[in-house]
Design a protein around this motif. Structure first.
Motif, PDB file in Angstrom:
ATOM      1  N   VAL A 136      21.385  28.218  23.492  1.00 44.53           N
ATOM      2  CA  VAL A 136      22.501  29.157  23.668  1.00 44.53           C
ATOM      3  C   VAL A 136      22.385  29.835  25.024  1.00 44.53           C
ATOM      4  CG1 VAL A 136      23.686  31.173  22.718  1.00 44.53           C
ATOM      5  CG2 VAL A 136      22.595  29.524  21.174  1.00 44.53           C
ATOM      6  N   CYS A 137      23.502  29.926  25.738  1.00 45.40           N
ATOM      7  CA  CYS A 137      23.507  30.499  27.087  1.00 45.40           C
ATOM      8  C   CYS A 137      23.762  31.997  27.062  1.00 45.40           C
ATOM      9  CB  CYS A 137      24.582  29.832  27.943  1.00 45.40           C
ATOM     10  SG  CYS A 137      24.295  28.092  28.251  1.00 45.40           S
ATOM     11  N   SER A 138      23.155  32.677  28.005  1.00 47.44           N
ATOM     12  CA  SER A 138      23.413  34.098  28.230  1.00 47.44           C
ATOM     13  C   SER A 138      23.716  34.287  29.709  1.00 47.44           C
ATOM     14  CB  SER A 138      22.183  34.930  27.826  1.00 47.44           C
ATOM     15  OG  SER A 138      22.398  36.294  28.122  1.00 47.44           O
ATOM     16  N   PHE A 139      24.932  34.721  30.020  1.00 45.36           N
ATOM     17  CA  PHE A 139      25.332  34.911  31.415  1.00 45.36           C
ATOM     18  C   PHE A 139      26.340  36.056  31.496  1.00 45.36           C
ATOM     19  CE2 PHE A 139      28.195  31.938  29.430  1.00 45.36           C
ATOM     20  CZ  PHE A 139      29.445  32.221  29.932  1.00 45.36           C
ATOM     21  N   ALA A 140      26.639  36.488  32.690  1.00 48.72           N
ATOM     22  CA  ALA A 140      27.555  37.620  32.896  1.00 48.72           C
ATOM     23  C   ALA A 140      28.994  37.162  32.695  1.00 48.72           C
ATOM     24  CB  ALA A 140      27.354  38.204  34.288  1.00 48.72           C
ATOM     25  N   GLU A 141      29.461  37.220  31.460  1.00 51.26           N
ATOM     26  CA  GLU A 141      30.753  36.645  31.103  1.00 51.26           C
ATOM     27  C   GLU A 141      31.939  37.354  31.761  1.00 51.26           C
ATOM     28  OE1 GLU A 141      31.078  36.242  26.870  1.00 51.26           O
ATOM     29  OE2 GLU A 141      29.038  35.447  26.667  1.00 51.26           O
ATOM     30  N   THR A 142      31.767  38.603  32.139  1.00 53.32           N
ATOM     31  CA  THR A 142      32.867  39.349  32.767  1.00 53.32           C
ATOM     32  C   THR A 142      32.647  39.548  34.276  1.00 53.32           C
ATOM     33  OG1 THR A 142      31.815  41.432  32.113  1.00 53.32           O
ATOM     34  CG2 THR A 142      33.500  40.542  30.640  1.00 53.32           C
ATOM     35  N   LYS A 143      31.789  38.722  34.878  1.00 52.63           N
ATOM     36  CA  LYS A 143      31.519  38.846  36.309  1.00 52.63           C
ATOM     37  C   LYS A 143      32.724  38.429  37.151  1.00 52.63           C
ATOM     38  CE  LYS A 143      28.094  37.540  39.842  1.00 52.63           C
ATOM     39  NZ  LYS A 143      26.819  36.807  40.088  1.00 52.63           N
ATOM     40  N   TYR A 144      33.470  37.433  36.664  1.00 53.61           N
ATOM     41  CA  TYR A 144      34.567  36.897  37.476  1.00 53.61           C
ATOM     42  C   TYR A 144      35.940  37.016  36.809  1.00 53.61           C
ATOM     43  CZ  TYR A 144      30.712  34.985  40.169  1.00 53.61           C
ATOM     44  OH  TYR A 144      29.566  34.851  40.918  1.00 53.61           O
ATOM     45  N   ARG A 145      35.997  37.475  35.576  1.00 53.69           N
ATOM     46  CA  ARG A 145      37.288  37.807  34.974  1.00 53.69           C
ATOM     47  C   ARG A 145      37.071  38.785  33.830  1.00 53.69           C
ATOM     48  NH1 ARG A 145      39.591  32.373  31.832  1.00 53.69           N
ATOM     49  NH2 ARG A 145      38.087  32.395  30.118  1.00 53.69           N
ATOM     50  N   LYS A 146      38.121  39.464  33.440  1.00 54.30           N
ATOM     51  CA  LYS A 146      38.011  40.560  32.485  1.00 54.30           C
ATOM     52  C   LYS A 146      37.819  40.061  31.055  1.00 54.30           C
ATOM     53  CE  LYS A 146      40.893  43.569  35.347  1.00 54.30           C
ATOM     54  NZ  LYS A 146      42.170  44.302  35.469  1.00 54.30           N
ATOM     55  N   LYS A 147      37.291  40.953  30.233  1.00 62.35           N
ATOM     56  CA  LYS A 147      37.047  40.628  28.832  1.00 62.35           C
ATOM     57  C   LYS A 147      38.328  40.180  28.135  1.00 62.35           C
ATOM     58  CE  LYS A 147      34.864  42.551  24.689  1.00 62.35           C
ATOM     59  NZ  LYS A 147      34.203  43.751  24.104  1.00 62.35           N
ATOM     60  N   LYS A 148      39.444  40.812  28.467  1.00 62.99           N
ATOM     61  CA  LYS A 148      40.723  40.469  27.863  1.00 62.99           C
ATOM     62  C   LYS A 148      41.110  39.030  28.187  1.00 62.99           C
ATOM     63  CE  LYS A 148      45.558  41.965  27.686  1.00 62.99           C
ATOM     64  NZ  LYS A 148      46.555  42.935  28.213  1.00 62.99           N
ATOM     65  N   GLU A 149      40.844  38.598  29.415  1.00 65.13           N
ATOM     66  CA  GLU A 149      41.152  37.224  29.821  1.00 65.13           C
ATOM     67  C   GLU A 149      40.252  36.231  29.104  1.00 65.13           C
ATOM     68  OE1 GLU A 149      42.596  37.365  34.366  1.00 65.13           O
ATOM     69  OE2 GLU A 149      40.630  38.286  34.026  1.00 65.13           O
ATOM     70  N   ASN A 150      38.985  36.607  28.911  1.00 65.11           N
ATOM     71  CA  ASN A 150      38.065  35.740  28.173  1.00 65.11           C
ATOM     72  C   ASN A 150      38.512  35.556  26.727  1.00 65.11           C
ATOM     73  OD1 ASN A 150      36.307  35.150  30.283  1.00 65.11           O
ATOM     74  ND2 ASN A 150      34.981  36.899  29.870  1.00 65.11           N
ATOM     75  N   LYS A 151      39.023  36.630  26.119  1.00 63.18           N
ATOM     76  CA  LYS A 151      39.476  36.557  24.726  1.00 63.18           C
ATOM     77  C   LYS A 151      40.713  35.681  24.599  1.00 63.18           C
ATOM     78  CE  LYS A 151      39.292  39.940  21.855  1.00 63.18           C
ATOM     79  NZ  LYS A 151      39.511  41.231  21.169  1.00 63.18           N
ATOM     80  N   LYS A 152      41.558  35.709  25.614  1.00 63.43           N
ATOM     81  CA  LYS A 152      42.761  34.880  25.602  1.00 63.43           C
ATOM     82  C   LYS A 152      42.409  33.417  25.822  1.00 63.43           C
ATOM     83  CE  LYS A 152      47.371  34.651  27.701  1.00 63.43           C
ATOM     84  NZ  LYS A 152      48.272  35.240  28.723  1.00 63.43           N
TER      85      LYS A 152
END
Length: 411
Positions: A50-66
């Protein structure tokens, strides 16, 4: 025919033990596995990467959820690759940049999640998300990258089972040689740990690795291996024409000099060493290289009994039993990252061009005699006199094989 030279100038990745290329290399050299046990609904517990990385480094949490998990990994890796290449996208016409990603599968995770969600509402499809279709089309992760970076050139995904990462590099090189694009972002993505169906399928095939210590569950070439460990991950490269890379003063990580893909045409699951050997031979022929010119082979070996043996047969057929070529395996450390496997494994070995270190194949306690290859690097890294050419194998279900050869850049 004289083709223009194409080089790698940037790498962005996330793996089960690292979230950047430098850390990844350090973990591989030390043989540090971070495979752990996870629990999946309907399935239970299993070892996984399982990977752990900065998921909101390059786009917002809202965009990730979409978007999707695969898209999130892709956006992160693409931006990391551009940063690693010290590249300003304004240096290129964005309509002349291509994005090519390899995936083993896509949409399974999203579909399983939606079925599970509506199960709480008596399977009323009125509760099914309207985001499902754009999330599950195969080009989704590549498309998410283009939206994030404003790239208007071609984007698509290559479905080539576990050979998909290599296939994406091959596709990018071909499109550049054809003059369709001036630069490419190419690599592979895996979100497979989110799907209980993938785990259940491998278990049904008696091909799911297991051990008391999850870090020991992935053990290619070991006599007691019992299957693969499923991992997620991503790796994307910046590919440029050599002339452009030199012009902007880029650091050149390697030059892609040969590649090949072929088909077994035999079985849905069982690999075929003879076709794998032919794939390696064709890649070397295109690179104008002989077996003795290859310094390092990164094997595909997944830890399945027959799969490992077939690849070893293929390597013996091509390189002989007295080869001076070194051999290692990355899946023993990070598990099988499916569509990202080939490109992640190549990224982990590229630094050998400069530090002359070769990372080990770990978890070998009792080497299978049928996998006893000369110069197989076992359990501990070694330093060698030179590494100038790397051959990277990736093979997949339904009999698809790929080989990519990368050479240390010289003027």
């Amino acid at each position: 025919m004289q083709y223009p030279r194409i080089v790698i100038t940037g790498v962005g990745l996330t793996a089960p033990n690292a979230s950047n290329a430098k850390e990844f290399r350090e973990k591989l050299l030390s043989g540090t596995s971070e495979i752990k046990e996870i629990e999946l609904r309907y399935f239970g517990k299993a070892p996984a990467g399982v990977c752990s990385f900065a998921e909101t480094k390059y786009r917002k949490k809202k965009e990730n959820k979409k978007g999707t998990r695969a898209g999130c990994i892709g956006v992160y890796c693409a931006n990391e690759a551009i940063a690693d290449a010290d590249l300003d996208l304004a240096d290129y016409d964005r309509s002349r940049i291509g994005v090519y990603l390899g995936l083993t599968e896509h949409g399974t995770v999203e579909t399983e999640n939606e079925v599970y969600n509506i199960s709480h509402y008596d399977y009323d499809v009125n509760y099914w998300t309207h985001h499902h279709n754009p999330r599950t089309v195969l080009n989704n992760p590549a498309g998410e990258i283009t939206m994030n970076l404003g790239i208007t050139g071609p984007h698509y995904v290559i479905g080539a089972a576990c050979a998909a990462g290599n296939a994406s590099l091959i596709q990018a090189v071909q499109m550049m040689r054809l003059g369709e694009i001036d630069m490419a972002l190419a690599g592979g993505i895996s979100e497979s740990v989110g799907s209980f169906g993938i785990f259940a399928s491998f278990k049904a095939q008696n091909a799911l690795g297991h051990a008391d210590d999850p870090r020991m569950a992935t053990r290619p070439f070991d006599r007691d291996r019992n299957g693969i460990v499923i991992s997620e991950g991503g790796c994307i490269y910046v590919l440029e024409f050599l002339e452009n890379a030199i012009k902007r003063g880029a650091t050149i990580l390697g030059e892609i000099v040969g590649y090949a893909m072929n088909s077994d045409a035999r079985d849905f699951v069982l690999p075929y060493g003879k076709r794998q050997a032919q794939c390696m031979q064709l890649a070397m022929q295109r690179a104008n290289l002989a077996p003795g010119d290859i310094d390092l082979i990164n094997t595909h070996a997944t830890g399945t009994r027959q799969g490992d043996i077939e690849e070893c047969k293929a390597i013996r057929e091509v390189f002989g039993d007295t080869s001076a070529t070194y051999i290692n395996n990355t899946k023993s450390i990070i598990g099988h990252a499916m569509g990202a496997a080939g490109v992640l494994e190549l990224a982990g070995n590229l630094p050998s061009f400069n530090d002359y270190m070769i990372h080990p194949t770990i978890n070998i306690e009792n080497l299978d005699p049928e996998c006893n290859l000369p110069n197989l690097v076992i359990n501990k890294s070694i330093r060698v006199n030179k590494v100038e050419t790397i051959l990277n194998n990736s093979f997949g279900m339904v009999g698809i094989n790929s080989t990519v050869i990368v050479k240390k850049y010289t003027d």
